[in-house]
Write an enzyme that holds these catalytic residues in place. Structure first.
Site, PDB file in Angstrom:
ATOM      1  N   ASP A 197       0.845  -1.189   0.000  1.00  0.00           N
ATOM      2  CA  ASP A 197       0.000   0.000   0.000  1.00  0.00           C
ATOM      3  C   ASP A 197       0.885   1.246   0.000  1.00  0.00           C
ATOM      4  OD1 ASP A 197       0.384  -1.083   2.880  1.00  0.00           O
ATOM      5  OD2 ASP A 197      -0.088   1.032   3.185  1.00  0.00           O
ATOM      6  N   HIS A 505       1.407  -8.698  -4.109  1.00  0.00           N
ATOM      7  CA  HIS A 505       0.386  -7.709  -3.731  1.00  0.00           C
ATOM      8  C   HIS A 505       1.119  -6.392  -3.498  1.00  0.00           C
ATOM      9  CE1 HIS A 505      -3.546  -6.475  -2.134  1.00  0.00           C
ATOM     10  NE2 HIS A 505      -2.847  -5.735  -1.284  1.00  0.00           N
ATOM     11  N   ASP A 550       0.807 -17.201  -5.550  1.00  0.00           N
ATOM     12  CA  ASP A 550       1.392 -16.125  -6.346  1.00  0.00           C
ATOM     13  C   ASP A 550       0.281 -15.435  -7.127  1.00  0.00           C
ATOM     14  OD1 ASP A 550       3.141 -14.426  -7.548  1.00  0.00           O
ATOM     15  OD2 ASP A 550       3.933 -15.894  -8.982  1.00  0.00           O
ATOM     16  N   GLU A 559       2.086 -10.346  -0.159  1.00  0.00           N
ATOM     17  CA  GLU A 559       2.393  -8.923  -0.083  1.00  0.00           C
ATOM     18  C   GLU A 559       3.873  -8.773   0.259  1.00  0.00           C
ATOM     19  OE1 GLU A 559       0.495  -4.731   1.611  1.00  0.00           O
ATOM     20  OE2 GLU A 559      -0.155  -6.631   2.468  1.00  0.00           O
TER      21      GLU A 559
END
Length: 582
Positions: A197, A505, A550, A559
């Site tokens: 993020d 991710h 994956d 992530e």
């Protein structure tokens, strides 16, 4: 050529012929099999080559496994046989790894590139043997941090194909009501994006900074000026400290006037899978917490010590900030963080600040020698332990620092810590020797790959005090696991090895239009919690070590995160640079 090598060469030739016709000769890659699992980056010239043969294509049943007898070490082309060896008896690793397996350990090999060949199975991925075999991965993991820089464009001359525009300048960040301020803005630029993020967190910024600075203290400068191809390269100062300083500079902006630390700088909700410059929602300083404040105190007090020769005025600023944070933490022992109702980004919550307080006290004591901090350590000694989650390792950092600076610590106190670290390291060595794929974990939680690396850091701390070959072997086994010796047959560091994660991710990697993800980022690894199972297709009935996917939606297993990269960087750097480790 000796008779055994001649026979082995014949077996390989027959195998190749069996796979070919005159009109349809397979590419060499078609002969490479994930059933032979090993460190895809490689091994040191004095390191035995440990590998595993296991079939993970279907649920493991003892009656289905067909054991083999021999293996051969070949050159990188498979044309020349160098070594013949025997595989172990069949091992039942179904509970933890989901496989029936055979293992082998070939003697150390000269510098070169090799493969393992097992008749009727195929070839392993190629692997290197070199004196600096882990150095490219070490540098790659540091470059991974550069790719995570917020508030700065990444030009092609530094980022290559992964060049991008700047996102999140954070010069007009807002105060959330939980921060103790009403209205207004403040400037908090720079720092690293925490994970997949775009948010920035003090707890999870300070912890990696502490681990990275620990390597600098333990081995000297592992990436001097010009090593990393970052904007600061060529300034006459350490590239390593330049990169860490980019995070420290941001952390300093998150300290309130009263000394407390805002817990995080985030949007109210996670952004979509877009490039940084496309994520333009308002960002807020959210909350203040005792855990963030003590972690900040630990990291900045340590940095004050490390950066003294780099920039004395900067070191003074860091130490002053650490002292102010320490006082705020003492005055607010119950200021634990929980997400406000309107915030859904990462919480990094914790209801016990003992580990964070011990780390802060240890770093302040090692830097200043002042009795106040030692008194606090006597009253609350660090609870050193292995196999714990991210928020338990701060106490380990405290112990490592005290052992690193014995001139400061009374002998009796130091002896207790030393004995505890040594005992835990010995238990980890024993666990590695008896556990599937020769790694220390029995439980695979969120970020399990970092748990493996953090345990290797603990072994490194024991090795610094009591150099032993079994400690080196154990650390190398941990690195082998992460770099490909696992039932998934995956080198979990993006951009390295023959088979590495392609769909992490990670918002930039998902949105930049480049097939391969940003390199140098460590996938979190198997996670039996599977908190993302509604959006992720896991292997049905996956054993703990195969509970990894994956797939881009898999934030629970695939992530990336700062505090996963940092211990990898430490272990790779330690094994490559520390004299007693070689």
């Amino acid at each position: 050529m000796s008779l055994p090598n001649l026979l082995a060469g014949c077996l390989i030739a027959l195998h190749l012929l069996a796979c070919q016709t005159e009109d349809d000769r397979p590419a060499f890659a078609d002969l490479t099999t994930p059933q032979i699992q090993l460190n895809q980056v490689g091994y040191y010239p004095d390191q035995p080559v440990r590998f595993t043969f296991a079939d993970t294509s279907a649920p493991a049943r003892p009656v289905d496994f067909q054991p083999r007898t021999v293996y051969y070490v070949t050159d990188s082309t498979g044309d020349t046989t160098l070594v013949e060896g025997r595989l172990s008896d069949t091992l039942d690793w179904t509970t933890l790894a989901g496989v029936m397996a055979q293992t082998a350990t070939a003697d150390p090999l000269p510098v070169g590139t090799y493969r393992i060949f097992i008749p009727d199975v195929g070839y392993s991925p190629a692997f290197r043997v070199a004196e600096d075999v882990l150095h490219p991965a070490f540098i790659g993991s540091l470059r991974g941090l550069y790719y995570q820089r917020a508030g700065q464009s990444l030009p092609e001359r530094h980022a290559g194909a992964y060049a991008r525009a700047a996102g999140h300048p954070d010069t007009l960040a807002r105060y959330h009501s939980s921060s103790g301020h009403t209205g207004g803005t403040f400037s908090s630029p720079g720092g690293w994006y925490d994970a997949g993020d775009f948010n920035k967190y003090i707890v999870n910024g300070a912890f990696p900074v502490g681990q990275l600075l620990a390597l600098y203290e333990d081995v000297g400068d592992p990436a001097p000026d010009g090593s990393l191809n970052i904007p600061e390269s060529g300034n006459g100062k350490s590239d390593y400290l330049d990169e860490v300083k980019y995070e420290l500079d941001w952390m300093l902006t998150m300290q309130d006037d009263d000394g407390g630390l805002y817990h995080k700088l985030t949007t109210l909700n996670f952004a979509g899978m877009v490039m940084p410059e496309e994520a333009t929602e308002p960002r807020y300083a959210v909350g203040k917490s005792v855990t963030a404040t003590f972690d900040f105190a630990g990291a900045t007090a340590q940095a004050a010590r490390v950066y003294r020769a780099y920039d004395a005025a900067y070191a003074d600023r860091l130490l002053a900030a650490a002292r102010r944070a320490w006082q705020w933490g003492l005055a607010h022992p119950d200021a634990f963080f929980r997400n406000p109702d309107d915030v859904s980004t990462g919480e990094y919550g914790d209801s016990n600040a003992d580990d964070e307080r011990a780390w802060a006290a240890a770093e302040l004591f090692a830097t200043t020698g002042e009795q106040e901090f030692y008194n606090d350590l006597q009253a609350r000694p660090p609870n050193v332990r292995a196999g714990t989650g991210w928020n338990g390792y701060m106490a380990n950092l405290a112990a490592f620092t005290l052992l690193r600076h014995p001139e400061r610590v009374p002998r009796e106190y130091l002896s207790r810590l030393d004995g505890l670290v040594e005992t835990l390291a010995d238990s980890l060595v024993q666990a590695i020797d008896r556990t599937a794929y020769y790694q220390p974990l029995q439980q695979f939680r969120w970020g399990s790959n970092s748990d493996v690396m953090n345990d290797a850091m603990l072994i490194a701390a024991a090795h610094r005090q009591h150099p032993r070959p079994e400690y080196v072997a154990a650390m190398r086994d941990c690195m082998n696991y992460v770099l490909g010796h696992n039932p998934n047959g995956v080198c979990y560091l993006t951009g390295f090895g023959t088979r590495s994660p392609q769909y992490i991710h990670h918002r930039q990697s998902a949105a930049d239009g480049i097939d391969a993800p940003v390199p140098g980022l460590l996938s979190g690894g198997p996670n039996t919690g599977q908190q993302d199972r509604e959006d992720t297709r896991y292997k049905p009935g996956a054993a703990p070590m195969q509970s990894w996917a994956d797939q881009t939606p898999s934030y629970a297993s695939n992530e990336i995160c700062l505090n996963w990269n940092a211990p990898f960087t430490y272990v790779a750097g330690f094994l490559g640079a520390y004299p007693l480790a070689r």
